[in-house]
Design a protein around this motif. Sequence first.
Motif, PDB file in Angstrom:
ATOM      1  N   VAL A 163       0.753  -1.142  -0.064  1.00  0.00           N
ATOM      2  CA  VAL A 163       0.107   0.115  -0.024  1.00  0.00           C
ATOM      3  C   VAL A 163       0.907   1.174   0.150  1.00  0.00           C
ATOM      4  CG1 VAL A 163      -1.784   1.229   1.428  1.00  0.00           C
ATOM      5  CG2 VAL A 163      -1.945  -1.225   1.044  1.00  0.00           C
ATOM      6  N   GLU A 164       2.004   1.231   0.715  1.00  0.00           N
ATOM      7  CA  GLU A 164       2.846   2.305   0.855  1.00  0.00           C
ATOM      8  C   GLU A 164       3.382   2.635  -0.198  1.00  0.00           C
ATOM      9  OE1 GLU A 164       5.855   2.921   3.591  1.00  0.00           O
ATOM     10  OE2 GLU A 164       4.648   2.523   5.586  1.00  0.00           O
ATOM     11  N   ALA A 165       3.741   1.521  -1.389  1.00  0.00           N
ATOM     12  CA  ALA A 165       4.395   1.586  -2.691  1.00  0.00           C
ATOM     13  C   ALA A 165       3.504   2.230  -3.489  1.00  0.00           C
ATOM     14  CB  ALA A 165       4.734   0.144  -3.164  1.00  0.00           C
ATOM     15  N   LEU A 166       2.029   2.038  -3.489  1.00  0.00           N
ATOM     16  CA  LEU A 166       1.157   2.683  -4.497  1.00  0.00           C
ATOM     17  C   LEU A 166       1.022   3.825  -3.952  1.00  0.00           C
ATOM     18  CD1 LEU A 166      -1.707  -0.271  -4.467  1.00  0.00           C
ATOM     19  CD2 LEU A 166      -0.306   0.619  -6.342  1.00  0.00           C
ATOM     20  N   MET A 167       1.064   4.283  -2.718  1.00  0.00           N
ATOM     21  CA  MET A 167       0.808   5.701  -2.220  1.00  0.00           C
ATOM     22  C   MET A 167       2.040   6.639  -2.847  1.00  0.00           C
ATOM     23  SD  MET A 167      -0.506   5.159   1.716  1.00  0.00           S
ATOM     24  CE  MET A 167      -0.281   7.048   2.098  1.00  0.00           C
ATOM     25  N   ALA A 171       1.534   9.638  -5.698  1.00  0.00           N
ATOM     26  CA  ALA A 171       2.167  10.988  -5.541  1.00  0.00           C
ATOM     27  C   ALA A 171       3.017  11.189  -6.495  1.00  0.00           C
ATOM     28  CB  ALA A 171       2.850  10.980  -4.034  1.00  0.00           C
ATOM     29  N   ALA A 172       3.812  10.207  -6.995  1.00  0.00           N
ATOM     30  CA  ALA A 172       4.899  10.608  -8.009  1.00  0.00           C
ATOM     31  C   ALA A 172       4.429  11.059  -9.221  1.00  0.00           C
ATOM     32  CB  ALA A 172       5.914   9.329  -8.265  1.00  0.00           C
ATOM     33  N   ASP A 173       3.039  10.599  -9.288  1.00  0.00           N
ATOM     34  CA  ASP A 173       2.109  10.860 -10.527  1.00  0.00           C
ATOM     35  C   ASP A 173       1.529  12.140 -10.705  1.00  0.00           C
ATOM     36  OD1 ASP A 173       2.799   8.496 -11.897  1.00  0.00           O
ATOM     37  OD2 ASP A 173       1.183   7.555 -11.201  1.00  0.00           O
ATOM     38  N   GLY A 174       1.830  12.872  -9.328  1.00  0.00           N
ATOM     39  CA  GLY A 174       1.270  14.435  -9.158  1.00  0.00           C
ATOM     40  C   GLY A 174      -0.201  14.336  -8.428  1.00  0.00           C
ATOM     41  N   MET A 175      -0.408  13.114  -7.822  1.00  0.00           N
ATOM     42  CA  MET A 175      -1.494  13.183  -6.892  1.00  0.00           C
ATOM     43  C   MET A 175      -1.327  13.722  -5.465  1.00  0.00           C
ATOM     44  SD  MET A 175      -4.236  10.117  -5.928  1.00  0.00           S
ATOM     45  CE  MET A 175      -4.206   9.603  -7.813  1.00  0.00           C
ATOM     46  N   THR A 176      -2.417  14.645  -5.080  1.00  0.00           N
ATOM     47  CA  THR A 176      -1.893  15.291  -3.653  1.00  0.00           C
ATOM     48  C   THR A 176      -2.602  14.091  -2.708  1.00  0.00           C
ATOM     49  OG1 THR A 176      -2.294  17.431  -4.399  1.00  0.00           O
ATOM     50  CG2 THR A 176      -2.528  17.113  -2.173  1.00  0.00           C
ATOM     51  N   LEU A 177      -1.684  13.858  -1.675  1.00  0.00           N
ATOM     52  CA  LEU A 177      -2.325  13.050  -0.793  1.00  0.00           C
ATOM     53  C   LEU A 177      -2.291  13.684   0.792  1.00  0.00           C
ATOM     54  CD1 LEU A 177       0.338   9.907  -1.165  1.00  0.00           C
ATOM     55  CD2 LEU A 177      -2.160  10.275  -2.583  1.00  0.00           C
ATOM     56  N   VAL A 178      -3.328  13.427   1.502  1.00  0.00           N
ATOM     57  CA  VAL A 178      -3.464  13.603   2.762  1.00  0.00           C
ATOM     58  C   VAL A 178      -3.839  12.307   3.411  1.00  0.00           C
ATOM     59  CG1 VAL A 178      -4.852  15.254   4.470  1.00  0.00           C
ATOM     60  CG2 VAL A 178      -4.424  16.033   2.100  1.00  0.00           C
ATOM     61  N   PHE A 179      -3.215  12.015   4.390  1.00  0.00           N
ATOM     62  CA  PHE A 179      -3.396  10.558   5.212  1.00  0.00           C
ATOM     63  C   PHE A 179      -2.864  10.792   6.655  1.00  0.00           C
ATOM     64  CE2 PHE A 179       0.933  10.735   4.037  1.00  0.00           C
ATOM     65  CZ  PHE A 179       1.754  10.148   4.974  1.00  0.00           C
ATOM     66  N   ALA A 180      -4.088  10.041   7.341  1.00  0.00           N
ATOM     67  CA  ALA A 180      -3.802   9.913   8.886  1.00  0.00           C
ATOM     68  C   ALA A 180      -2.967   8.648   9.084  1.00  0.00           C
ATOM     69  CB  ALA A 180      -5.184   9.859   9.391  1.00  0.00           C
ATOM     70  N   GLN A 186       6.030   5.498   8.787  1.00  0.00           N
ATOM     71  CA  GLN A 186       5.335   5.587   7.346  1.00  0.00           C
ATOM     72  C   GLN A 186       5.246   7.385   6.991  1.00  0.00           C
ATOM     73  OE1 GLN A 186       0.879   5.136   7.012  1.00  0.00           O
ATOM     74  NE2 GLN A 186       1.617   3.148   6.077  1.00  0.00           N
ATOM     75  N   VAL A 187       5.174   7.796   7.995  1.00  0.00           N
ATOM     76  CA  VAL A 187       4.986   9.584   7.850  1.00  0.00           C
ATOM     77  C   VAL A 187       6.499   9.976   7.228  1.00  0.00           C
ATOM     78  CG1 VAL A 187       4.811  11.400   9.066  1.00  0.00           C
ATOM     79  CG2 VAL A 187       3.184   9.668   9.629  1.00  0.00           C
ATOM     80  N   LYS A 188       7.490   9.511   7.681  1.00  0.00           N
ATOM     81  CA  LYS A 188       8.696   9.935   7.318  1.00  0.00           C
ATOM     82  C   LYS A 188       8.935   9.395   6.071  1.00  0.00           C
ATOM     83  CE  LYS A 188      11.074   9.799  12.167  1.00  0.00           C
ATOM     84  NZ  LYS A 188      11.985   8.981  12.804  1.00  0.00           N
ATOM     85  N   ARG A 189       8.626   8.343   5.506  1.00  0.00           N
ATOM     86  CA  ARG A 189       8.822   8.080   4.343  1.00  0.00           C
ATOM     87  C   ARG A 189       8.101   8.393   2.973  1.00  0.00           C
ATOM     88  NH1 ARG A 189       9.145   3.047   7.317  1.00  0.00           N
ATOM     89  NH2 ARG A 189       6.907   2.504   6.978  1.00  0.00           N
TER      90      ARG A 189
END
Length: 233
Positions: A163-167, A171-180, A186-189
């Motif tokens: 799941v982290e790899a997909l996120m 993001a690399a494709d330009g999508m903005t992410l907001v995640f709890a 995970q936050v650092k990565r």
Amino acid sequence: MSALIQLKGVDLRFGPVQALRAVDLRIAPGERVALVGANGSGKSTLLRVLHGLLPPAAGSVLRDGARRQAMVFQRPYMLRTSAMNNVALALWLRGTRWRQAREQALAALARVGLAEAALRSARALSGGQQQRLALARAWSLRPDVLLLDEPTSSLDPQGKREVEALMAQFAADGMTLVFASHNLGQVKRLATRVVYLEQGRVLADLPVHDFFNGPRLAQTSGEAELFIRGELA
């Protein structure tokens, strides 16, 4: 840079409980914003306000109406049908013709590595596969902003990595992410910015490096330090 979503002085109550208190927050294109804090700090509530699922009792929520957004929940609901139909129905409800929706659903499943599971019952998939299916369903809508509520909290280490790899790819494709997230590694990565909440208030809003390595804002309580050290659930 113009904001995709902006909150100004947002309050929200659930009966006697003050869930959010005077929250100011601005989400800009391309950011990867992590919401952190102890259980009950307001992370999930804030995500729902950002997505328009909860109206604030006070304050305002401003959105760029030309941008699309989607949300993946901590325990995403799976319809009692195939993995492909779980994605195709979301597209069909957005106005896509059914044949085209099925084609796009197959492409979305391939995007998250679930092409071979297209005809399997969504409810028979593993927890990690269901979370990837939820990501495929969200990704198929081509959102500019993707909101995620603890997307890996119930997964095994392999599922978390997938799941982290997909996120990261989104993001690399330009999508903005907001995640709890409670997972500080995970936050650092994944994050570029950290918003720390405590009892419904935003007490710190900093670049990820500054949050973990520099002095936090003066108003943060001792709870922030305990949380960062992993001593607070």
